[in-house]
Enzyme design. Structure first.
Site, PDB file in Angstrom:
ATOM      1  N   SER A 172      47.367  35.217  34.396  1.00  0.00           N
ATOM      2  CA  SER A 172      46.740  35.620  33.138  1.00  0.00           C
ATOM      3  C   SER A 172      45.281  35.198  33.150  1.00  0.00           C
ATOM      4  O   SER A 172      44.841  34.520  34.080  1.00  0.00           O
ATOM      5  CB  SER A 172      47.462  34.945  31.970  1.00  0.00           C
ATOM      6  OG  SER A 172      48.815  35.314  31.958  1.00  0.00           O
ATOM      7  N   CYS A 215      51.266  40.612  16.684  1.00  0.00           N
ATOM      8  CA  CYS A 215      51.678  40.127  17.984  1.00  0.00           C
ATOM      9  C   CYS A 215      50.388  39.538  18.570  1.00  0.00           C
ATOM     10  O   CYS A 215      49.321  40.104  18.402  1.00  0.00           O
ATOM     11  CB  CYS A 215      52.146  41.310  18.814  1.00  0.00           C
ATOM     12  SG  CYS A 215      52.917  40.811  20.329  1.00  0.00           S
ATOM     13  N   HIS A 244      44.263  43.582  26.062  1.00  0.00           N
ATOM     14  CA  HIS A 244      45.182  42.544  25.568  1.00  0.00           C
ATOM     15  C   HIS A 244      46.145  42.042  26.630  1.00  0.00           C
ATOM     16  O   HIS A 244      46.780  41.010  26.458  1.00  0.00           O
ATOM     17  CB  HIS A 244      45.956  43.024  24.356  1.00  0.00           C
ATOM     18  CG  HIS A 244      47.207  43.802  24.679  1.00  0.00           C
ATOM     19  ND1 HIS A 244      47.212  44.908  25.492  1.00  0.00           N
ATOM     20  CD2 HIS A 244      48.495  43.618  24.291  1.00  0.00           C
ATOM     21  CE1 HIS A 244      48.450  45.368  25.575  1.00  0.00           C
ATOM     22  NE2 HIS A 244      49.248  44.618  24.873  1.00  0.00           N
ATOM     23  N   GLY A 245      46.293  42.779  27.726  1.00  0.00           N
ATOM     24  CA  GLY A 245      47.258  42.368  28.737  1.00  0.00           C
ATOM     25  C   GLY A 245      47.058  43.211  29.975  1.00  0.00           C
ATOM     26  O   GLY A 245      45.995  43.820  30.136  1.00  0.00           O
ATOM     27  N   GLY A 249      49.012  38.284  31.554  1.00  0.00           N
ATOM     28  CA  GLY A 249      49.399  39.177  32.646  1.00  0.00           C
ATOM     29  C   GLY A 249      50.910  39.180  32.788  1.00  0.00           C
ATOM     30  O   GLY A 249      51.619  38.618  31.962  1.00  0.00           O
TER      31      GLY A 249
END
Lengths: 146, 485
Positions: free
Chosen positions: B390, B100, B408-409, B384
């Site tokens: 983001s 991913c 990662h987020g 984000g």
């Protein structure tokens, strides 16, 4: 109409979906867990028609991992054949060390116009995966990867 | 929740779970977080990170990034470096959605130029990039051709006309990890994935049109090097992985490891999701070869999606994608295990790095970076929530202490079910439209589950990675339009 015998849990596995399913027999808990898994992907299970029917045969020497394999099979068929499926009949019997499942599932091809779709289930996780016998029958705890 | 007893503060952004926290821990756990984020960590993080610390061959620490939250096996945001000779490989340290990842693509268009075409662009992307439950792609491959894709990744895309040569240079490992062997993947994995190339998937996967406003450029020189050169420049960010193929590869090997882990190798784990095998065992090698196929398929998937995005922009603006400056900034994988060379206790050596919901963030000067990023450090793409925005970050030299890994987020703080109780998909779409963000979704309830309130504050997460020296802010990107799986 089939009785709903599962509930989703809010307090664990934030990004994924956790559920508990139950039944008076081991077959019933498998059927409830199958519906709980499918219900993550389709809002209303009643919209799933009966144009396809398949037989599923699986075996495992651990009963809980037989449930794991069974749910995985439904997820596999969702991607490989684009089918949404429910259980028509299911039996589990012991043969020596092994538990053997034979089930007939029905369903139809995914149709976003007909089936109110929710989120895709990627996989069944083994985190806190549990199948247990209780005074009232059987219970399963499952976390699905979303 | 309160920080569990025994967890120690090491600095403003580093916390430690000592080996005394749980029986069997081989190394301490290390969490990167500010005070605020630490208090938001859920119980799963501490349980799962301490389980990871028990795995054979783990080096230094079991790490968790500031966006950490409850996962399965490893927490999301988890990272562990294993000694390849004595250590294990575990699907629970990679995730079912192998590779991913995130990809960021530029345009030379400004907000003013894109705004009148926003709906048309989003509607066209929604048609051209299939999303949602069980979606299939337009590329029809035989099962044999699919095996080639799995072994070659983005290289296959280049041959078939779905990639520009520069795309491969700007993908982690050139879009093809070494060691893929399609003879190690099952028939079932192929059946699940061979018709899904070019599809987005569901859950938190998305494709978003974004804008870089001048006030959101934090480091002008690096932003310029990453391709952000004009005010209010529009870019496209997307998030997806290896689809059903990767999910099946992980499931297949999880079952295999479960059957051999204890019986053949005498390894016991605290959570069956951490089922593993020695990396140098036949089973461990086979999984690595199969997982690498899924990594490469995910690169091909994102590459084909990029191709579709270029087509859509080209159709709408009636220009060649090259004229529209549609260069790819970078592609990062955030669910992988790979062999990398790192310095451990003063010596450079090969280690097997598991990253699950964690991003590689190589610092300036490192060998594996493409030439244009050698000076700046690796671009790091942090997605984000679709409401808040983001980030594009850059790797730092000081990232060495976490094997060059960052977040990662934004990381979830609320369950999907809870979010759905609080937000209705249709209402959210209207509210977002009122704020100038046009959303199309394959699922209303799926949209509600991804509402901004379900996530940590992305600014907090990114600030924590900067304070901890893992990565630095370059550009903050705001959403304009989004397609949701």
């Amino acid at each position: 109409m089939r009785k709903v015998a599962y509930r989703y849990r809010d307090d664990i596995a934030l990004a994924d979906v956790a559920f508990e399913a139950w039944g008076t027999s081991v077959e019933e808990v498998f059927i409830s867990a199958a519906d709980a898994t499918m219900n993550v992907m389709v809002e209303d299970l009643g919209t799933i028609g009966r144009s396809e029917e398949l037989t599923i045969e699986l075996e495992h020497d651990q009963l809980d991992l037989l449930l794991f394999s069974f749910l995985n099979e439904l997820i596999f068929l969702k991607d490989a054949r684009q089918l949404l499926l429910r259980v028509k009949s299911l039996s589990i019997r012991r043969a020596g060390e092994k538990s053997i499942l034979k089930g007939v599932v029905y369903g139809e091809g995914i149709d976003p116009q007909k089936h109110p779709l929710r989120v895709d289930v990627k996989a069944v996780t083994l985190h806190r995966f549990n199948l247990r016998q209780t005074d009232a029958g059987w219970e399963a705890s499952v976390i699905l990867d979303i | 929740m309160p920080i569990p007893e025994g967890v120690k503060r090491i600095s403003d952004t580093v916390w430690e779970i000592p080996v005394s926290y749980k029986e069997g821990m081989r190394v301490p756990g290390r969490i990167y977080a500010t005070d605020k984020l630490m208090k938001e960590m859920d119980a799963g993080v501490f349980e799962q990170l301490s389980n990871v610390a028990c795995l054979p061959g783990i080096l230094k620490y079991a790490y968790c990034m500031p966006d950490g939250h409850w996962g399965y096996g490893f927490p999301i945001g988890g990272m562990a470096a294993m000694d390849p000779e004595t250590g294990v490989i575990s699907p629970g340290g990679i995730g079912f959605d192998i590779n991913c990842g995130m990809r960021l693509v530029l345009t030379n268009l400004t907000l003013e130029e894109v705004q009148p075409h926003l709906r048309e662009l989003v509607d066209a992307l929604f048609r051209r990039v299939p999303a949602g439950v069980g979606s299939t792609g337009v590329i029809k491959l035989s099962r044999e051709e699919f095996k080639t894709v799995a072994e070659e990744g983005s290289r296959w895309c280049l041959r078939e006309g779905y990639a520009w040569p520069e795309d491969l240079q700007n993908t982690e490992e050139g879009g093809c990890f070494k060691g893929a062997d399609a003879s190690k993947i099952s028939r079932k994995a192929i059946e699940r994935g061979f018709n899904q190339i070019g599809t987005l998937g569901s859950g938190n996967h998305y494709c978003e049109l974004q804008v870089a406003k001048p006030e959101n450029i934090f480091d002008e020189a690096t932003a310029r090097a990453f391709g952000f050169t004009i005010p209010n420049q529009v870019a496209i960010m997307f998030h997806c992985g290896s689809r059903g193929f990767g999910h099946q590869v992980a499931t297949d090997y999880l079952e295999l490891f479960l059957s051999v882990m204890d019986r053949k190798y005498g390894i016991k784990v605290n959570d069956r999701e951490l089922s593993c095998a020695p990396f140098r065992s036949p089973e461990g090698r086979d999984y690595f070869a199969a997982m690498t196929c899924a990594i490469n398929m995910a690169f091909a998937n994102r590459q084909v999606i990029l191709h579709r995005i270029r087509e859509v922009f080209s159709d709408v603006f009636r220009k060649d994608p090259r004229e529209l400056g549609m260069h790819m900034v970078y592609d990062v994988a955030h669910n992988t295990a790979k062999l990398e060379k790192h310095e451990v206790d003063g010596k450079k050596r090969e280690v097997l790095i598991h990253r699950k919901g964690a991003t590689r963030a190589f610092g300036p000067g490192m060998d594996d970076l493409p030439d244009q990023y050698r000076k700046t450090g690796q671009p790091v793409i942090i997605g984000g929530s679709m409401e808040t925005g983001s980030y594009l970050l850059a790797g730092l030299k000081s990232g060495a202490e976490a094997f060059y890994t960052t977040a990662h987020g934004s990381g979830r703080t609320m369950s999907r079910h809870q979010a759905k109780k609080m937000v209705r998909g249709q209402t959210l779409q209207k509210e977002m439209e009122g704020r100038g963000i046009y959303v199309r979704t394959a699922s209303w309830s799926g949209l509600a589950e991804e509402a901004g309130i379900a996530y940590k504050n992305i600014d907090d997460v990114v600030e924590a990675t900067e304070l901890a020296g893992l990565s630095k802010r370059v550009v903050r990107l705001l959403p304009l339009g989004n397609i949701k799986g």
